[in-house]
Design a protein around this motif. Sequence first.
Motif, mmCIF file in Angstrom:
data_model
loop_
_atom_site.group_PDB
_atom_site.id
_atom_site.type_symbol
_atom_site.label_atom_id
_atom_site.label_comp_id
_atom_site.label_asym_id
_atom_site.label_seq_id
_atom_site.Cartn_x
_atom_site.Cartn_y
_atom_site.Cartn_z
ATOM 1 N N ALA A 126 136.069 73.749 28.861
ATOM 2 C CA ALA A 126 137.373 73.507 28.242
ATOM 3 C C ALA A 126 137.574 72.013 28.115
ATOM 4 O O ALA A 126 137.295 71.257 29.054
ATOM 5 N N LEU A 127 138.044 71.584 26.956
ATOM 6 C CA LEU A 127 138.371 70.181 26.722
ATOM 7 C C LEU A 127 139.851 70.094 26.378
ATOM 8 O O LEU A 127 140.296 70.662 25.379
ATOM 9 N N ILE A 128 140.607 69.376 27.179
ATOM 10 C CA ILE A 128 142.048 69.246 26.962
ATOM 11 C C ILE A 128 142.343 67.854 26.411
ATOM 12 O O ILE A 128 141.937 66.838 26.998
ATOM 13 N N LEU A 129 143.017 67.819 25.272
ATOM 14 C CA LEU A 129 143.336 66.561 24.603
ATOM 15 C C LEU A 129 144.637 66.012 25.179
ATOM 16 O O LEU A 129 145.696 66.609 25.005
ATOM 17 N N ALA A 130 144.569 64.868 25.859
ATOM 18 C CA ALA A 130 145.741 64.355 26.575
ATOM 19 C C ALA A 130 145.926 62.858 26.379
ATOM 20 O O ALA A 130 146.410 62.166 27.275
ATOM 21 N N LYS A 162 154.524 62.931 26.085
ATOM 22 C CA LYS A 162 154.925 64.331 26.111
ATOM 23 C C LYS A 162 154.125 65.196 27.088
ATOM 24 O O LYS A 162 154.697 66.065 27.762
ATOM 25 N N GLN A 163 152.819 64.975 27.182
ATOM 26 C CA GLN A 163 151.997 65.861 28.006
ATOM 27 C C GLN A 163 152.361 65.814 29.491
ATOM 28 O O GLN A 163 152.011 66.707 30.252
ATOM 29 N N PHE A 164 153.107 64.775 29.908
ATOM 30 C CA PHE A 164 153.504 64.650 31.311
ATOM 31 C C PHE A 164 154.944 65.101 31.561
ATOM 32 O O PHE A 164 155.413 65.077 32.697
ATOM 33 N N LEU A 165 155.651 65.521 30.514
ATOM 34 C CA LEU A 165 157.036 65.921 30.661
ATOM 35 C C LEU A 165 157.146 67.326 31.266
ATOM 36 O O LEU A 165 156.321 68.195 30.989
ATOM 37 N N ILE A 210 159.981 72.645 30.145
ATOM 38 C CA ILE A 210 160.067 74.102 30.015
ATOM 39 C C ILE A 210 160.170 74.753 31.386
ATOM 40 O O ILE A 210 160.966 75.656 31.604
ATOM 41 N N ASN A 211 159.357 74.297 32.334
ATOM 42 C CA ASN A 211 159.432 74.795 33.706
ATOM 43 C C ASN A 211 159.215 73.608 34.640
ATOM 44 O O ASN A 211 159.356 72.457 34.225
ATOM 45 N N ASP A 212 158.857 73.862 35.885
ATOM 46 C CA ASP A 212 158.727 72.772 36.846
ATOM 47 C C ASP A 212 157.346 72.134 36.839
ATOM 48 O O ASP A 212 157.022 71.323 37.708
ATOM 49 N N LYS A 213 156.512 72.497 35.851
ATOM 50 C CA LYS A 213 155.195 71.876 35.694
ATOM 51 C C LYS A 213 155.141 71.112 34.382
ATOM 52 O O LYS A 213 155.816 71.467 33.420
ATOM 53 N N SER A 214 154.297 70.090 34.342
ATOM 54 C CA SER A 214 154.110 69.362 33.094
ATOM 55 C C SER A 214 153.339 70.221 32.097
ATOM 56 O O SER A 214 152.676 71.191 32.467
ATOM 57 N N PHE A 215 153.416 69.851 30.826
ATOM 58 C CA PHE A 215 152.630 70.548 29.803
ATOM 59 C C PHE A 215 151.140 70.499 30.155
ATOM 60 O O PHE A 215 150.414 71.484 29.996
ATOM 61 N N LEU A 216 150.664 69.356 30.617
ATOM 62 C CA LEU A 216 149.248 69.192 30.951
ATOM 63 C C LEU A 216 148.847 70.131 32.082
ATOM 64 O O LEU A 216 147.820 70.816 32.004
ATOM 65 N N PRO A 272 145.004 71.366 22.856
ATOM 66 C CA PRO A 272 146.025 70.327 23.023
ATOM 67 C C PRO A 272 146.750 70.523 24.356
ATOM 68 O O PRO A 272 146.782 71.640 24.889
ATOM 69 N N SER A 273 147.323 69.456 24.864
ATOM 70 C CA SER A 273 147.935 69.530 26.199
ATOM 71 C C SER A 273 149.439 69.756 26.150
ATOM 72 O O SER A 273 150.118 69.609 27.164
ATOM 73 N N ASP A 274 149.987 70.130 24.980
ATOM 74 C CA ASP A 274 151.453 70.154 24.852
ATOM 75 C C ASP A 274 151.968 71.434 24.193
ATOM 76 O O ASP A 274 152.997 71.409 23.524
#
Length: 355
Positions: A4-8, A25-28, A31-37, A110-112
């Motif tokens: 898996a390759l995650i674009l961040a 954005k990927q660190f925000l 939506i829940n208590d975890k980041s998008f990444l 994508p990471s978002d």
Amino acid sequence: MLYALILAGGKGLRLYPLSREKNPKQFLKVINDKSFLRNTVDRIRPLVNKENIYVVTNEEYLDKIYAELPDINRDNIFVEPENKETATCIGLSAVKLLKRDKDATMIVLPSDHYIEGDKMFIDTLSQAVEIAERRRGLITIGVSPTRPETGYGYIEMGERINGDIASYKVERFTEKPNIEVAKDFILKGTYLWNSGMFVWRADVFLREMEKYLPKMYKNLMTIYQHIGESTEHEVIKDQYSLIDGISVDFGIMQKTRKAYVIKCEFVWDDIGSFAALGRFLNNYRDNNISGNAFMEQSENCYVFGKDKLIIGFGIKDLVIVDAGDVLLVMDKNKEQEVKHLVNEIKKINELGEYL
């Protein structure tokens, strides 16, 4: 083997001022208590071993990624010296993976993204892997459009191929059409949104790059020859300076004859705009809000509150974002122009601290 390759490495400028250059954005955690990444990594774990999950980013975000993903080996974080669009960062990752494994198959994520239905997500990617390995194709995941969206690419479905989940040869890609064309695509019923998730063998992807982006291919193969050597970092930096960046959609997917699309049956959203993010806010008096807000005689607004109370009185079709040091008030119809807005702010030196 499967990777898996995650674009961040993106800056997420369309969500400014929530998303900043130092905290994109990927660190925000919105939506829940975890980041998008973090959510992206956790979502792919049932299919890909932790040791085979890789992230590609730039040097600016390395420390944040190490902190966000302490369970991912630091050797699995690929670093770009500068941002040169998705064809380049995926290509760099492909040559690095190919150096480690000549049979590498890549799931590019994508990471978002927001996704519901993790089992169907994994089942869809599993079928994409099978097509990539059996047909030596470039597979993307398509989403049934629900509105005439001008910020997405569209995929026209061609001939149906075998598979438990509906899969097709790609007839053509159309990147970010105008509103009238987007409406026409929805009426035709043969188009899907391009989700930006891809599956392919690394060697197949690079062969298609050789056909359609020969200069970039040459730069990346020079890098390939020096991977693992003491000069690797310097060679990557030198070759990147010679590359004209382009997205993988424009550079390869719109041209290749090896493209396939799987029609996803899980819930998907690209949190790439305030309209997308607004769909997850609380509905309040015909507006979507988060945080402290009071709306009177107002409709169809997205309000992102923070500490202070935001009062909307007699307004409609606005985006209001309180990011602490920056307050954005914007016509909803301008959301695709936020990148332009940020670029204009960059021209004013004394405003640099707010980016």
